[in-house]
Write a protein that holds these residues in place. Structure first.
Motif, short mmCIF file in Angstrom:
data_model
loop_
_atom_site.label_atom_id
_atom_site.label_comp_id
_atom_site.label_asym_id
_atom_site.label_seq_id
_atom_site.Cartn_x
_atom_site.Cartn_y
_atom_site.Cartn_z
N LEU A 19 8.35 7.90 -8.11
CA LEU A 19 7.75 8.11 -6.79
C LEU A 19 7.77 6.82 -5.98
O LEU A 19 8.04 6.84 -4.77
N GLN A 20 7.49 5.70 -6.62
CA GLN A 20 7.53 4.42 -5.92
C GLN A 20 8.93 4.10 -5.44
O GLN A 20 9.12 3.60 -4.33
N GLN A 21 9.93 4.39 -6.27
CA GLN A 21 11.32 4.12 -5.90
C GLN A 21 11.76 5.00 -4.74
O GLN A 21 12.42 4.53 -3.80
N ILE A 22 11.39 6.27 -4.79
CA ILE A 22 11.78 7.20 -3.71
C ILE A 22 11.05 6.82 -2.42
O ILE A 22 11.63 6.88 -1.33
N SER A 23 9.79 6.43 -2.55
CA SER A 23 9.04 5.98 -1.37
C SER A 23 9.73 4.79 -0.72
O SER A 23 9.83 4.70 0.51
N LYS A 24 10.23 3.88 -1.54
CA LYS A 24 10.94 2.70 -1.03
C LYS A 24 12.28 3.11 -0.42
O LYS A 24 12.66 2.63 0.66
N ASN A 25 13.01 4.01 -1.11
CA ASN A 25 14.32 4.44 -0.60
C ASN A 25 14.22 5.12 0.75
O ASN A 25 15.06 4.92 1.63
N LEU A 26 13.19 5.94 0.92
CA LEU A 26 13.03 6.70 2.15
C LEU A 26 12.26 5.94 3.22
O LEU A 26 12.15 6.41 4.35
N GLY A 27 11.71 4.79 2.85
CA GLY A 27 11.00 3.98 3.83
C GLY A 27 9.72 4.62 4.32
O GLY A 27 9.39 4.55 5.51
N ILE A 28 8.99 5.28 3.42
CA ILE A 28 7.74 5.93 3.82
C ILE A 28 6.64 5.54 2.85
O ILE A 28 6.89 5.11 1.73
N LYS A 29 5.40 5.69 3.30
CA LYS A 29 4.25 5.47 2.45
C LYS A 29 3.40 6.74 2.46
O LYS A 29 3.22 7.34 3.53
N PRO A 30 2.90 7.15 1.30
CA PRO A 30 2.05 8.36 1.28
C PRO A 30 0.78 8.13 2.08
O PRO A 30 0.27 7.00 2.15
N ASP A 31 0.28 9.20 2.69
CA ASP A 31 -0.98 9.06 3.44
C ASP A 31 -2.12 8.81 2.45
O ASP A 31 -1.97 8.93 1.23
N GLN A 32 -3.27 8.44 3.00
CA GLN A 32 -4.38 8.05 2.16
C GLN A 32 -4.86 9.17 1.24
O GLN A 32 -5.22 8.92 0.09
N ALA A 33 -4.86 10.40 1.75
CA ALA A 33 -5.30 11.53 0.92
C ALA A 33 -4.36 11.73 -0.27
O ALA A 33 -4.82 11.93 -1.40
N THR A 34 -3.04 11.67 -0.02
CA THR A 34 -2.06 11.82 -1.10
C THR A 34 -2.18 10.68 -2.09
O THR A 34 -2.11 10.88 -3.31
N LYS A 35 -2.35 9.47 -1.59
CA LYS A 35 -2.48 8.30 -2.46
C LYS A 35 -3.70 8.42 -3.36
O LYS A 35 -3.63 8.11 -4.56
N ARG A 36 -4.81 8.87 -2.80
CA ARG A 36 -6.02 9.03 -3.61
C ARG A 36 -5.81 10.07 -4.71
O ARG A 36 -6.24 9.88 -5.85
N THR A 37 -5.13 11.15 -4.36
CA THR A 37 -4.87 12.20 -5.35
C THR A 37 -3.96 11.70 -6.46
O THR A 37 -4.23 11.94 -7.65
N LEU A 38 -2.89 11.01 -6.09
CA LEU A 38 -1.96 10.48 -7.10
C LEU A 38 -2.64 9.45 -7.99
O LEU A 38 -2.43 9.43 -9.21
N ASP A 39 -3.45 8.59 -7.39
CA ASP A 39 -4.19 7.60 -8.19
C ASP A 39 -5.12 8.29 -9.18
O ASP A 39 -5.29 7.83 -10.32
#
Length: 365
Positions: free
Chosen positions: A194-214
Motif C-alpha cells: 500500500l505504501q509503494q502504490i501510494s508513492k507510485n500514484l502520488g496520493i496520500k490516504p485521507d485521515q479516516a482511511t489512515k486511521r482505519t488502516l492503522d
C-alpha cells in the motif's frame, strides 16, 4: 477499427419524415420537426466534409425557421454523437479532426459550446482510459505521455483533467485498501504494498482511511507479535504478566428482573450497544440488552492468566480458561463465561483493541 465509408451511416441512422396533417397539406406546410430529421438524414447519407453550408440554408428556407434558434440542443447532440464516435479509439485522425471542424461550422456552434461538449464527452473517455492505465498500481512514463496526449486530443481543460486524475487515483487506492483489509487485518507485506502504490500514484490516504488502516495494522501486531508487558503495582501470580490496562471501567451485568427504587438505582432498560466484527471489515450492528445494572467502577487488567477488575467496592478476577467468548462493542467488551453471569465492561476507548488482546490471551492460555 472504424469502418471507412463515404457516408456517416455508421454514426447517424436514416429516419422517416413525419407525415403532414390534413391542414398542413391544405396550407402546403411541413411538420416543423422534419427540419431536424432532414438534417439528420443529410448527415447519415453524406460524408461530413462534403456537406455544403447551402444544405443548411435549404432546410431553413423550406421550413421557414432557424435551426440554431429553434433546435440548438439537437445541433449540439449531432456534434456530440459524432465526437463520441470519433473518440471511440481514444484518438482523433486528421480526417476526423477535419470532420469535426466542418461540422462545427455547418451547425454554427459557438466555441464555448464546443468546449463544453468536448469536456462532457471527453471526461468520460479520459476517466475510462485513466482507470485502465492504473490497474497495476503504476503509471509508467509511456502511460503518462499517453494521458497527456489524450488530454490534448480531447481538448480537455487542465483543471478537469486534474480533477479526474485525483478522483481515479484516490478511488483506486481506497478500493485496494478495502480489499486488503477485508479481514480487518493489514499484514506488514500488505502495508508495504500500500505504501509503494501510494508513492507510485502520488496520493496520500485521507485521515479516516489512515486511521482505519492503522487500526487493522495494530490488530495484526497484537495477534502475531509479542505482546508488551506492563509493570503494575498489583500483586500477580508466578509467571503472570499484565498486557493491558485501562482505567475508569464500568462493570455492568444483565438482570432478568429488578425493582426500581430511586433514580440512583443504575438500572438501564433495553440498552443498545454497537457490536464490532473484529474478523471482517464490515459495519457494526446493534445488540440490545434487556436490563443492565452497574455493579462497580474501577480499573481493568488483562494478564496471561486472568482478567482482573479492581473496583471501588471489590476486586474480581476471572480465569482465562473459564471464558468461552469475548464480544467486542464500540463501547466495551462482554465476557462470555462458561458459567455464571457475563459481565459487560464499558471502557472510555480502545474497546476493540482490548477485545483483540483478550482473545489472544484466551487462545494462548
Amino acid at each position: 477499427m472504424k469502418p471507412t465509408v463515404s457516408t456517416m451511416a455508421t454514426v447517424f441512422e436514416m429516419r422517416p419524415l413525419e407525415p403532414q396533417s390534413f391542414m398542413q397539406r391544405l396550407l402546403n406546410q411541413h411538420p416543423i420537426e422534419n427540419a431536424v430529421i432532414e438534417l439528420n438524414n443529410v448527415l447519415a447519407s453524406s460524408a461530413i466534409c462534403s456537406i455544403p453550408i447551402s444544405e443548411i440554408d435549404r432546410i431553413e428556407r423550406k421550413y421557414g425557421l432557424s435551426l440554431t434558434k429553434q433546435f440548438g440542443l439537437n445541433l449540439e447532440e449531432f456534434y456530440a454523437v459524432y465526437l463520441n464516435y470519433a473518440l471511440d479509439d481514444s484518438s482523433l485522425s486528421e480526417e476526423e479532426l477535419a470532420d469535426l471542424t466542418h461540422l462545427r461550422i455547418l451547425l454554427q456552434l459557438p466555441n464555448q459550446t464546443i468546449e463544453l461538449l468536448h469536456a462532457r464527452v471527453g471526461a468520460g473517455i479520459y476517466q475510462q482510459c485513466f482507470e485502465e492505465v492504473i490497474q497495476d498500481g503504476v503509471i509508467s512514463s509511456e502511460e503518462r505521455y499517453f494521458l497527456s496526449q489524450l488530454e490534448q486530443t480531447l481538448s480537455l481543460p487542465s483543471d478537469l483533467a486534474n480533477k479526474i486524475s485525483e478522483e481515479v487515483r484516490s478511488n483506486y487506492f481506497a478500493r485496494l485498501a478495502e480489499e486488503y483489509s477485508a479481514d480487518a487485518r493489514i499484514t506488514p507485506e500488505e502495508e508495504r504494498q500500500l505504501q509503494q502504490i501510494s508513492k507510485n500514484l502520488g496520493i496520500k490516504p485521507d485521515q479516516a482511511t489512515k486511521r482505519t488502516l492503522d487500526r487493522y495494522k495494530l490488530y495484526w501486531v497484537l495477534e502475531n507479535a509479542d505482546l508488551p508487558i506492563i509493570e503494575i503495582s498489583l500483586p500477580l501470580q508466578k509467571q503472570e504478566h499484565c498486557h493491558w490496562h485501562s482505567e475508569d471501567v464500568q462493570w455492568f451485568e444483565e438482570r432478568a428482573t429488578a425493582r426500581r427504587t430511586s433514580y440512583d438505582d443504575h438500572y438501564v432498560q433495553d440498552k443498545v450497544f454497537e457490536e464490532v466484527d473484529l474478523q471482517a471489515n464490515s459495519p457494526a450492528h446493534q445488540t440490545k440488552f434487556g436490563l443492565l445494572k452497574r455493579i462497580d467502577t474501577g480499573q481493568l487488567f488483562l494478564t496471561n492468566k486472568r482478567i482482573i477488575f479492581v473496583g471501588r467496592l471489590k476486586t474480581t478476577s476471572i480465569k482465562l480458561n473459564t471464558i468461552g467468548r469475548v464480544t467486542a462493542f464500540k463501547q466495551g467488551i462482554e465476557i462470555g463465561k462458561l458459567t455464571g453471569k457475563n459481565p459487560l465492561l464499558l471502557l472510555k476507548g480502545n474497546a476493540d483493541v482490548a477485545a483483540v488482546v483478550c482473545r489472544r490471551l484466551i487462545r494462548n492460555a
